[in-house]
Design a protein around this motif. Structure first.
Motif, PDB file in Angstrom:
ATOM      1  N   LEU A 381       0.833  -1.202   0.000  1.00  0.00           N
ATOM      2  CA  LEU A 381       0.000   0.000   0.000  1.00  0.00           C
ATOM      3  C   LEU A 381       0.869   1.254   0.000  1.00  0.00           C
ATOM      4  N   ARG A 382       1.968   1.214   0.724  1.00  0.00           N
ATOM      5  CA  ARG A 382       2.875   2.372   0.738  1.00  0.00           C
ATOM      6  C   ARG A 382       3.512   2.567  -0.639  1.00  0.00           C
ATOM      7  N   GLU A 383       3.896   1.442  -1.292  1.00  0.00           N
ATOM      8  CA  GLU A 383       4.454   1.527  -2.641  1.00  0.00           C
ATOM      9  C   GLU A 383       3.453   2.154  -3.612  1.00  0.00           C
ATOM     10  N   ARG A 384       2.184   1.835  -3.419  1.00  0.00           N
ATOM     11  CA  ARG A 384       1.150   2.347  -4.313  1.00  0.00           C
ATOM     12  C   ARG A 384       0.750   3.779  -3.982  1.00  0.00           C
ATOM     13  N   GLY A 385       1.291   4.325  -2.904  1.00  0.00           N
ATOM     14  CA  GLY A 385       0.953   5.693  -2.535  1.00  0.00           C
ATOM     15  C   GLY A 385      -0.452   5.837  -2.011  1.00  0.00           C
ATOM     16  N   GLU A 386      -0.872   4.952  -1.115  1.00  0.00           N
ATOM     17  CA  GLU A 386      -2.217   4.975  -0.547  1.00  0.00           C
ATOM     18  C   GLU A 386      -2.127   5.130   0.965  1.00  0.00           C
ATOM     19  N   PRO A 387      -1.834   6.331   1.455  1.00  0.00           N
ATOM     20  CA  PRO A 387      -1.630   6.509   2.894  1.00  0.00           C
ATOM     21  C   PRO A 387      -2.878   6.243   3.731  1.00  0.00           C
ATOM     22  N   GLU A 388      -4.062   6.581   3.227  1.00  0.00           N
ATOM     23  CA  GLU A 388      -5.272   6.327   4.029  1.00  0.00           C
ATOM     24  C   GLU A 388      -5.548   4.841   4.160  1.00  0.00           C
ATOM     25  N   GLY A 419       3.046  10.693   9.515  1.00  0.00           N
ATOM     26  CA  GLY A 419       3.721  11.747   8.776  1.00  0.00           C
ATOM     27  C   GLY A 419       3.318  11.841   7.324  1.00  0.00           C
ATOM     28  N   GLU A 420       2.431  10.960   6.876  1.00  0.00           N
ATOM     29  CA  GLU A 420       1.981  10.974   5.491  1.00  0.00           C
ATOM     30  C   GLU A 420       0.796  11.932   5.327  1.00  0.00           C
ATOM     31  N   ALA A 421       0.369  12.101   4.077  1.00  0.00           N
ATOM     32  CA  ALA A 421      -0.737  13.019   3.772  1.00  0.00           C
ATOM     33  C   ALA A 421      -2.068  12.322   4.026  1.00  0.00           C
ATOM     34  N   VAL A 422      -2.516  12.396   5.280  1.00  0.00           N
ATOM     35  CA  VAL A 422      -3.794  11.800   5.653  1.00  0.00           C
ATOM     36  C   VAL A 422      -4.651  12.867   6.319  1.00  0.00           C
ATOM     37  N   PRO A 423      -5.981  12.717   6.331  1.00  0.00           N
ATOM     38  CA  PRO A 423      -6.845  13.683   7.024  1.00  0.00           C
ATOM     39  C   PRO A 423      -6.473  13.796   8.504  1.00  0.00           C
ATOM     40  N   GLU A 424      -6.720  14.965   9.086  1.00  0.00           N
ATOM     41  CA  GLU A 424      -6.320  15.208  10.469  1.00  0.00           C
ATOM     42  C   GLU A 424      -6.936  14.215  11.457  1.00  0.00           C
ATOM     43  N   PRO A 425      -8.230  13.841  11.331  1.00  0.00           N
ATOM     44  CA  PRO A 425      -8.757  12.840  12.270  1.00  0.00           C
ATOM     45  C   PRO A 425      -8.015  11.503  12.183  1.00  0.00           C
ATOM     46  N   VAL A 426      -7.609  11.125  10.976  1.00  0.00           N
ATOM     47  CA  VAL A 426      -6.855   9.880  10.810  1.00  0.00           C
ATOM     48  C   VAL A 426      -5.467  10.033  11.425  1.00  0.00           C
ATOM     49  N   ARG A 427      -4.831  11.215  11.224  1.00  0.00           N
ATOM     50  CA  ARG A 427      -3.518  11.452  11.819  1.00  0.00           C
ATOM     51  C   ARG A 427      -3.610  11.366  13.351  1.00  0.00           C
ATOM     52  N   ALA A 447       5.294   8.504  24.847  1.00  0.00           N
ATOM     53  CA  ALA A 447       3.856   8.260  24.784  1.00  0.00           C
ATOM     54  C   ALA A 447       3.072   9.552  24.988  1.00  0.00           C
ATOM     55  N   VAL A 448       3.453  10.337  26.003  1.00  0.00           N
ATOM     56  CA  VAL A 448       2.743  11.596  26.291  1.00  0.00           C
ATOM     57  C   VAL A 448       2.888  12.562  25.119  1.00  0.00           C
ATOM     58  N   ARG A 449       4.114  12.650  24.565  1.00  0.00           N
ATOM     59  CA  ARG A 449       4.331  13.578  23.452  1.00  0.00           C
ATOM     60  C   ARG A 449       3.430  13.233  22.268  1.00  0.00           C
ATOM     61  N   ARG A 450       3.286  11.971  21.954  1.00  0.00           N
ATOM     62  CA  ARG A 450       2.466  11.567  20.811  1.00  0.00           C
ATOM     63  C   ARG A 450       0.979  11.765  21.105  1.00  0.00           C
ATOM     64  N   GLN A 451       0.584  11.496  22.333  1.00  0.00           N
ATOM     65  CA  GLN A 451      -0.836  11.650  22.658  1.00  0.00           C
ATOM     66  C   GLN A 451      -1.247  13.128  22.692  1.00  0.00           C
ATOM     67  N   ARG A 452      -0.352  14.009  23.097  1.00  0.00           N
ATOM     68  CA  ARG A 452      -0.647  15.452  23.042  1.00  0.00           C
ATOM     69  C   ARG A 452      -0.786  15.877  21.583  1.00  0.00           C
ATOM     70  N   ALA A 453       0.097  15.334  20.737  1.00  0.00           N
ATOM     71  CA  ALA A 453      -0.001  15.668  19.316  1.00  0.00           C
ATOM     72  C   ALA A 453      -1.306  15.135  18.736  1.00  0.00           C
ATOM     73  N   ALA A 454      -1.755  13.993  19.236  1.00  0.00           N
ATOM     74  CA  ALA A 454      -3.018  13.427  18.769  1.00  0.00           C
ATOM     75  C   ALA A 454      -4.187  14.337  19.141  1.00  0.00           C
ATOM     76  N   LEU A 455      -4.171  14.845  20.384  1.00  0.00           N
ATOM     77  CA  LEU A 455      -5.241  15.747  20.826  1.00  0.00           C
ATOM     78  C   LEU A 455      -5.239  17.030  19.979  1.00  0.00           C
ATOM     79  N   ALA A 456      -4.050  17.515  19.663  1.00  0.00           N
ATOM     80  CA  ALA A 456      -3.970  18.728  18.863  1.00  0.00           C
ATOM     81  C   ALA A 456      -4.462  18.512  17.457  1.00  0.00           C
ATOM     82  N   ALA A 457      -4.172  17.316  16.896  1.00  0.00           N
ATOM     83  CA  ALA A 457      -4.615  17.020  15.544  1.00  0.00           C
ATOM     84  C   ALA A 457      -6.094  16.737  15.471  1.00  0.00           C
ATOM     85  N   GLY A 458      -6.646  16.167  16.542  1.00  0.00           N
ATOM     86  CA  GLY A 458      -8.064  15.807  16.542  1.00  0.00           C
ATOM     87  C   GLY A 458      -8.953  16.985  16.755  1.00  0.00           C
TER      88      GLY A 458
END
Length: 458
Positions: A381-388, A419-427, A447-458
């Motif tokens: 899927l990554r080779e085909r360029g299908e990030p979603e 880090g790919e081009a996906v919609p913000e809720p998916v990110r 873990a905390v750093r990623r979860q804070r980034a998740a809250l910001a993206a969501g």
């Protein structure tokens, strides 16, 4: 002098590794007077012919000097059958103590019904004759008994040389490596690579021997890396062995001779499943004309060791690498990989809602069995360029990977997908998934750093 006579004159016993039980069992089967036709079956390169040669002294005691016909390079079924008849009539010497005499037919693959008919006729005309045959599949004659010869046991991944030496596959590799390079030794520094080589080559004796010859040029670690990158395509076998035993590509090509286009197409498709597959998957991908049965009979598809009630099949090496190379050469590999990816996504879609119900344990096992296939699908899927689509597969693997310990793999893939081009809720969901993997790995800061980034993206 004919080819058959020359073979009889030069037939020699050879030392075997890890076949003590098989030697005893084979002689024991032949002592049984009810056994008239015994066929050693197994994949090419597993050592069927060598096993027969190794018991020559016992065979001579039972039957006298046997007749011998090497049918592996006969031009046609009719020619092979005629050579078998000539061998039976002219090469059998004095019978054994009980009056029985033995005909050895080596390399009975791909000669079909004519050879089986000839063998049946020989047995019918001479009730003191015993036939011992080798081939990737049975001859199909009434009363035939089978003696399967399996690859050597492979070790779990480990780095203790003393423990690894107990495994026949490791012992064979080390012996042949020392013959090629007298300075080679199994050490704590190379034990893990040797163990992984034995696993990658699936315990196939010919593959182990060809790989061991390469230690003249490469360390076990380098050799392992080369095989993983280039496929299992070893060569350099001795000149005095049959041509099909001088390289794994030649062995695989010989093993696939005579396949119908339908069977060959199914083999190529199944070779794209690195983690194996179920019979239902194979049947859904191939024609309904017995193509899978043909591949099973010829050892081109084999059963994996699995718990009872969970049978899985695989295309063993070196046939898998050969079939994948053929797909690439014919331009059919992308379509075959796409079908594998679609099948994997279908299975995950079926499994995901069942991972939280009363059948959770069973479906976790199902997804775990498909782990290598899931990784291959993600790469495709990554080779085909299908990030979603990549994200959807990763998110479906959350519970299976957390519970079965695929933490580092999961963290790396979730971080990369986020880090790919996906919609913000998916990110946001991918970052939350990465945080869960980091926490499970004992990295609370990450873990905390990623979860804070998740809250910001969501």
């Amino acid at each position: 002098m004919t080819r058959t006579q020359a073979a009889v004159g030069t037939w020699q016993a050879v030392g075997l590794v890890g076949r003590e039980w098989e030697r005893l069992a084979l002689v024991g089967r032949l002592r049984d007077p009810s056994v008239r036709l015994l066929t050693l079956t197994g994949p090419g390169g597993v050592g069927k012919s060598r096993l027969v040669r190794a018991v020559r002294p016992e065979l001579a005691e039972l039957f006298g000097e046997p007749g011998y016909a090497d049918l592996s390079e006969a031009g046609s079924p009719a020619a092979a059958a005629a050579e078998a008849v000539a061998s039976a009539a002219g090469a059998v010497r004095t019978p054994g103590p009980d009056g029985r005499h033995l005909l050895l037919l080596d390399g009975c693959d791909q000669h079909g019904a004519p050879l089986g008919t000839t063998v049946a006729d020989l047995l019918h005309r001479d009730d003191r004759l015993v036939v011992l045959a080798t081939g990737q599949q049975p001859l199909g004659v009434y009363g035939e008994r089978l003696f399967p010869v399996a690859p050597l046991p492979v070790p779990p991944v480990g780095d203790d040389p003393e423990e690894l030496r107990e495994l026949a596959s490791v012992e064979l590799f080390v012996r042949r490596a020392r013959e090629a390079n007298p300075g080679f030794a199994l050490t704590a520094g190379n034990a893990r690579a040797v163990a992984e080589l034995c696993g990658l080559l699936e315990g196939l004796p010919l593959a182990l021997e060809l790989a061991a010859r390469q230690v003249r040029l490469h360390s076990p670690d380098d050799l392992l890396d080369r095989l993983r990158r280039r496929g299992v395509t070893l060569g350099g076998g001795p000149f005095d062995t049959p041509e099909r035993h001088r390289s794994l590509t030649a062995l695989a090509a010989w093993s696939c001779r005579g396949l119908t286009p339908e069977s060959r197409a199914l083999l190529g498709q199944l070779a794209c499943f690195p983690g194996g597959f179920t019979a239902a998957t194979a049947e859904s991908l191939g024609p309904a004309d017995g193509a899978l049965d043909v591949l099973l009979d010829r050892g081109l598809v084999a059963q994996l060791p699995t718990p009872p009630g969970q049978p899985r099949l695989t295309v063993p090496e070196p046939v898998r690498s050969y079939a994948r190379a053929a797909l690439a050469e014919e331009g059919r590999e992308p379509a075959a990989l796409d079908r594998q990816t679609a099948e994997c996504r279908r299975l995950l879609a079926v499994a995901e809602p069942r991972l939280s119900g009363t059948e959770q344990s069973r479906w976790l096992d199902v997804v775990q069995a498909e782990h290598a296939n899931v990784l291959a699908a993600l790469d495709r899927l990554r080779e085909r360029g299908e990030p979603e689509a990549t994200a959807a597969v990763l998110l479906a693997c959350r519970l299976p990977w957390l519970t079965r310990g695929h933490l580092r793999e999961g963290l790396a893939r979730a971080d990369r997908a986020a880090g790919e081009a996906v919609p913000e809720p998916v990110r946001a969901r991918l970052l939350d998934l990465a945080g869960a993997f980091a926490a499970a790995l004992g990295d609370p800061v990450g873990a905390v750093r990623r979860q804070r980034a998740a809250l910001a993206a969501g």
